[in-house]
Design a protein around this motif. Sequence first.
Motif, PDB file in Angstrom:
ATOM      1  N   GLU A  27      33.730  33.960  47.844  1.00  0.00           N
ATOM      2  CA  GLU A  27      35.168  33.928  47.549  1.00  0.00           C
ATOM      3  C   GLU A  27      35.753  35.317  47.804  1.00  0.00           C
ATOM      4  O   GLU A  27      35.202  36.321  47.327  1.00  0.00           O
ATOM      5  CB  GLU A  27      35.382  33.537  46.073  1.00  0.00           C
TER       6      GLU A  27
ATOM      7  N   ILE B 291      31.227  23.282  47.347  1.00  0.00           N
ATOM      8  CA  ILE B 291      31.368  24.659  46.830  1.00  0.00           C
ATOM      9  C   ILE B 291      31.155  24.643  45.316  1.00  0.00           C
ATOM     10  O   ILE B 291      30.447  25.493  44.761  1.00  0.00           O
ATOM     11  CB  ILE B 291      32.756  25.236  47.187  1.00  0.00           C
ATOM     12  N   LEU B 292      31.767  23.666  44.655  1.00  0.00           N
ATOM     13  CA  LEU B 292      31.590  23.575  43.197  1.00  0.00           C
ATOM     14  C   LEU B 292      30.125  23.340  42.844  1.00  0.00           C
ATOM     15  O   LEU B 292      29.580  23.961  41.922  1.00  0.00           O
ATOM     16  CB  LEU B 292      32.460  22.449  42.636  1.00  0.00           C
TER      17      LEU B 292
ATOM     18  N   ASP C 220      29.967  30.211  39.224  1.00  0.00           N
ATOM     19  CA  ASP C 220      31.327  29.733  38.953  1.00  0.00           C
ATOM     20  C   ASP C 220      31.912  30.465  37.745  1.00  0.00           C
ATOM     21  O   ASP C 220      31.185  30.905  36.864  1.00  0.00           O
ATOM     22  CB  ASP C 220      31.324  28.209  38.734  1.00  0.00           C
TER      23      ASP C 220
ATOM     24  N   ASP D  13      39.015  30.452  42.618  1.00  0.00           N
ATOM     25  CA  ASP D  13      40.098  29.821  43.388  1.00  0.00           C
ATOM     26  C   ASP D  13      39.507  29.229  44.674  1.00  0.00           C
ATOM     27  O   ASP D  13      39.169  29.962  45.616  1.00  0.00           O
ATOM     28  CB  ASP D  13      41.159  30.886  43.710  1.00  0.00           C
ATOM     29  N   LEU D  14      39.413  27.912  44.708  1.00  0.00           N
ATOM     30  CA  LEU D  14      38.761  27.251  45.845  1.00  0.00           C
ATOM     31  C   LEU D  14      39.478  27.523  47.168  1.00  0.00           C
ATOM     32  O   LEU D  14      38.869  27.463  48.233  1.00  0.00           O
ATOM     33  CB  LEU D  14      38.671  25.740  45.590  1.00  0.00           C
ATOM     34  N   SER D  15      40.757  27.879  47.097  1.00  0.00           N
ATOM     35  CA  SER D  15      41.494  28.139  48.341  1.00  0.00           C
ATOM     36  C   SER D  15      41.121  29.490  48.949  1.00  0.00           C
ATOM     37  O   SER D  15      41.550  29.813  50.060  1.00  0.00           O
ATOM     38  CB  SER D  15      43.003  28.066  48.088  1.00  0.00           C
TER      39      SER D  15
ATOM     40  N   ASP E 245      35.498  20.697  51.666  1.00  0.00           N
ATOM     41  CA  ASP E 245      34.307  21.465  51.252  1.00  0.00           C
ATOM     42  C   ASP E 245      34.268  21.709  49.740  1.00  0.00           C
ATOM     43  O   ASP E 245      33.268  22.227  49.225  1.00  0.00           O
ATOM     44  CB  ASP E 245      34.285  22.845  51.935  1.00  0.00           C
ATOM     45  N   HIS E 246      35.367  21.414  49.047  1.00  0.00           N
ATOM     46  CA  HIS E 246      35.471  21.864  47.664  1.00  0.00           C
ATOM     47  C   HIS E 246      34.369  21.328  46.759  1.00  0.00           C
ATOM     48  O   HIS E 246      33.850  22.046  45.901  1.00  0.00           O
ATOM     49  CB  HIS E 246      36.863  21.548  47.107  1.00  0.00           C
TER      50      HIS E 246
ATOM     51  N   ALA F 219      36.823  27.890  54.058  1.00  0.00           N
ATOM     52  CA  ALA F 219      36.580  26.570  53.475  1.00  0.00           C
ATOM     53  C   ALA F 219      37.817  25.684  53.624  1.00  0.00           C
ATOM     54  O   ALA F 219      38.951  26.177  53.641  1.00  0.00           O
ATOM     55  CB  ALA F 219      36.225  26.722  52.005  1.00  0.00           C
ATOM     56  N   ARG F 220      37.560  24.387  53.739  1.00  0.00           N
ATOM     57  CA  ARG F 220      38.639  23.394  53.783  1.00  0.00           C
ATOM     58  C   ARG F 220      38.562  22.554  52.498  1.00  0.00           C
ATOM     59  O   ARG F 220      37.543  22.591  51.791  1.00  0.00           O
ATOM     60  CB  ARG F 220      38.453  22.471  54.985  1.00  0.00           C
ATOM     61  N   ALA F 221      39.604  21.751  52.268  1.00  0.00           N
ATOM     62  CA  ALA F 221      39.619  20.925  51.055  1.00  0.00           C
ATOM     63  C   ALA F 221      38.372  20.036  50.983  1.00  0.00           C
ATOM     64  O   ALA F 221      37.815  19.815  49.905  1.00  0.00           O
ATOM     65  CB  ALA F 221      40.888  20.080  51.013  1.00  0.00           C
TER      66      ALA F 221
END
Length: 153
Positions: free
Chosen positions: A62, A29-30, A39, A44-46, A25-26, A21-23
């Motif tokens: 994740e 994803i949420l 969730d 950790d989204l990273s 995409d956050h 994932a990239r920023a």
Amino acid sequence: MSGPIHPKRSDSEAGLRVRRARAADHAIILELTRALELDYPAMDLSCFWVAELGGPIVGVAELKDLETCSLLSCVGVREELQGRGIGRKLVDRVVQEALHPVYLYTLVPGFFRKAGFRDATSLPRDLPPRAIYGCLGCDPSRCLCLMRPREDT
Ligand SMILES: CC(C)(COP(=O)(O)OP(=O)(O)OC[C@H]1O[C@@H](n2cnc3c(N)ncnc32)[C@H](O)[C@@H]1OP(=O)(O)O)[C@@H](O)C(=O)NCCC(=O)NCCS
């Protein structure tokens, strides 16, 4: 003769791409983890991977590499696309990237057993407890801990 009207499982898999994932995409994803109730506070989204089907994100997972084990969480496929092989392909790809044997807690062990996971007979010392997910009415008899060893071990 004309071809099939309904897409077959292989048709869904054909256009599937799994990537980190990239920023950008956050937000999606949420949205997806909330919609699927995956969730949790320490998410950790990273550490996320996404599955794209012809462009849009249709699945998420994740993977956290810890000291001696890797923890797989938040495996989810958009509801209307479940049952077409996307979840399996996503898990197979993400597990390849793990630095250690992969552990997870799950209420759907049947899916993960088909993906090569088995009962975790002993737990690594650095594996977080299932309480990190903060599930209301946590029921350890339904939430199983499974593991998949690395293929090169
Ligand atoms: C669980 C989930 C990720 C599976 O993804 P999917 O794309 O629907 O699954 P697939 O189509 O790749 O299924 C692969 C195999 O697992 C089986 N399977 C899928 N879901 C299953 C389930 N809940 N229980 C048992 N087996 C299951 C399929 O029948 C298929 O078997 P086959 O290879 O013999 O045909 C998806 O249903 C989902 O997002 N569920 C809601 C969120 C969730 O519960 N996530 C798990 C959190 S730990």
